[in-house]
Design an enzyme around this catalytic site. Structure first.
Site, PDB file in Angstrom:
ATOM      1  N   HIS A 150      -2.548 -14.773   1.332  1.00 35.96           N
ATOM      2  CA  HIS A 150      -2.234 -15.928   0.476  1.00 35.96           C
ATOM      3  C   HIS A 150      -1.642 -17.102   1.256  1.00 35.96           C
ATOM      4  O   HIS A 150      -1.004 -16.921   2.293  1.00 35.96           O
ATOM      5  CB  HIS A 150      -1.200 -15.518  -0.585  1.00 35.96           C
ATOM      6  CG  HIS A 150      -1.650 -14.368  -1.415  1.00 35.96           C
ATOM      7  ND1 HIS A 150      -0.770 -13.556  -2.089  1.00 35.96           N
ATOM      8  CD2 HIS A 150      -2.874 -13.866  -1.693  1.00 35.96           C
ATOM      9  CE1 HIS A 150      -1.436 -12.611  -2.740  1.00 35.96           C
ATOM     10  NE2 HIS A 150      -2.730 -12.774  -2.514  1.00 35.96           N
ATOM     11  N   LYS A 210       7.570 -18.787   6.274  1.00 35.73           N
ATOM     12  CA  LYS A 210       8.145 -17.533   5.753  1.00 35.73           C
ATOM     13  C   LYS A 210       8.819 -16.760   6.886  1.00 35.73           C
ATOM     14  O   LYS A 210       8.317 -16.730   8.006  1.00 35.73           O
ATOM     15  CB  LYS A 210       7.043 -16.664   5.131  1.00 35.73           C
ATOM     16  CG  LYS A 210       6.413 -17.291   3.905  1.00 35.73           C
ATOM     17  CD  LYS A 210       5.197 -16.543   3.431  1.00 35.73           C
ATOM     18  CE  LYS A 210       4.517 -17.317   2.294  1.00 35.73           C
ATOM     19  NZ  LYS A 210       3.173 -16.792   2.001  1.00 35.73           N
ATOM     20  N   TYR A 259      11.312 -11.749   1.915  1.00 35.15           N
ATOM     21  CA  TYR A 259      11.009 -12.879   2.780  1.00 35.15           C
ATOM     22  C   TYR A 259      11.569 -14.189   2.232  1.00 35.15           C
ATOM     23  O   TYR A 259      11.585 -14.413   1.035  1.00 35.15           O
ATOM     24  CB  TYR A 259       9.512 -13.004   3.070  1.00 35.15           C
ATOM     25  CG  TYR A 259       8.579 -12.934   1.908  1.00 35.15           C
ATOM     26  CD1 TYR A 259       8.296 -11.721   1.286  1.00 35.15           C
ATOM     27  CD2 TYR A 259       7.930 -14.064   1.445  1.00 35.15           C
ATOM     28  CE1 TYR A 259       7.407 -11.650   0.231  1.00 35.15           C
ATOM     29  CE2 TYR A 259       7.041 -14.004   0.398  1.00 35.15           C
ATOM     30  CZ  TYR A 259       6.784 -12.798  -0.205  1.00 35.15           C
ATOM     31  OH  TYR A 259       5.903 -12.722  -1.261  1.00 35.15           O
ATOM     32  N   ASP A 266      -6.699 -10.887  -5.691  1.00 33.80           N
ATOM     33  CA  ASP A 266      -6.914 -10.615  -4.267  1.00 33.80           C
ATOM     34  C   ASP A 266      -8.283 -10.021  -4.000  1.00 33.80           C
ATOM     35  O   ASP A 266      -8.702  -9.893  -2.852  1.00 33.80           O
ATOM     36  CB  ASP A 266      -5.821  -9.689  -3.724  1.00 33.80           C
ATOM     37  CG  ASP A 266      -4.483 -10.410  -3.592  1.00 33.80           C
ATOM     38  OD1 ASP A 266      -4.462 -11.636  -3.865  1.00 33.80           O
ATOM     39  OD2 ASP A 266      -3.478  -9.775  -3.264  1.00 33.80           O
TER      40      ASP A 266
END
Ligand SMILES: Cc1cn([C@H]2C[C@H](O)[C@@H](COP(=O)(O)OP(=O)(O)O[C@H]3O[C@H](C)C(=O)[C@H](O)[C@H]3O)O2)c(=O)[nH]c1=O
Length: 186
Positions: free
Chosen positions: A61, A71, A131, A169
């Site tokens: 993503h 991130k 994260y 996904d």
């Protein structure tokens, strides 16, 4: 030095100092001073945490401008294969995938700059992934690349015949058919 460079510009492995003793361990999972000492200036605004079972793949993503996200990824319990794909059109590693095992045991973290697609597979019974992001979630700006793109040839280290992925996904395009890319700022 807690940061290790990879062949991908800006993609760094972060290994904070761990203080172990007869009670267990302590480490500063994030300290802005440590990043600023290396001239890494990030204003994190959102923390995410996800729990998944063995055989799950989440990703690959990204979010489009102006919601692209840096991130800082770590694993609280279990183990994952973390995977990123460089979508920065002028980057020397454009279109290339990078994978690393992150686990509660190795305490490694991955700093992923803006312009990458990100995902991970769970290779332990369960894994909790945490994260930090430097931009807010914005559903409308979400995009993705197929986790099973044969040209990326990512080794997720799980049996992919019965992989557990979300509906979205399973319909993302291959990198070749992905219409999005990002600026590379060296
Ligand atoms: C990402 C996100 C999701 N959500 C909500 C939206 C859905 O109702 C639910 C599950 O979202 P999603 O299926 O997109 O979760 P993941 O598949 O883990 O998505 C993440 O997967 C890869 C590994 C990433 O790096 C991204 O951070 C993110 O895309 O949480 C939120 O409320 N805020 C958020 O920041």
């Amino acid at each position: 030095m807690p940061f290790t460079k990879t062949q991908f510009p800006g993609l760094l492995i972060f290994e904070p100092k761990v203080f172990g003793d007869n009670r267990g361990y302590f480490f500063e999972s994030y300290n802005q001073k440590v990043f600023l000492e290396e001239k890494i200036e990030i204003d994190f605004v959102q923390d995410n945490q996800a729990s998944s079972t063995f055989g799950v793949i989440r990703g690959l993503h990204y979010q489009l401008e102006p919601y692209t996200q840096t991130k800082l990824i770590r694993v609280l319990s279990g183990s994952i294969i973390d995977a990123v794909v460089d979508l920065r059109k002028n980057s020397p590693t454009y279109g290339k995938a990078y994978t690393i095992e992150l686990s509660a045991e190795n305490k490694k973290q991955l700093l992923v700059p803006r312009g990458f697609a990100h995902g991970y597979s769970v290779i332990s019974e369960t894994a909790e992934v945490f994260y930090k992001c430097d931009a807010f979630y914005n559903k409308e700006s979400e995009g993705g690349v197929a986790w099973n793109d044969p040209l990326l040839n990512i080794d997720w280290r799980i049996p992919t015949e019965n992989v557990k992925v979300s509906e979205k996904d399973s319909i993302y395009p291959s990198l070749e058919n992905c219409k999005h890319n990002f600026e590379f700022n060296g």
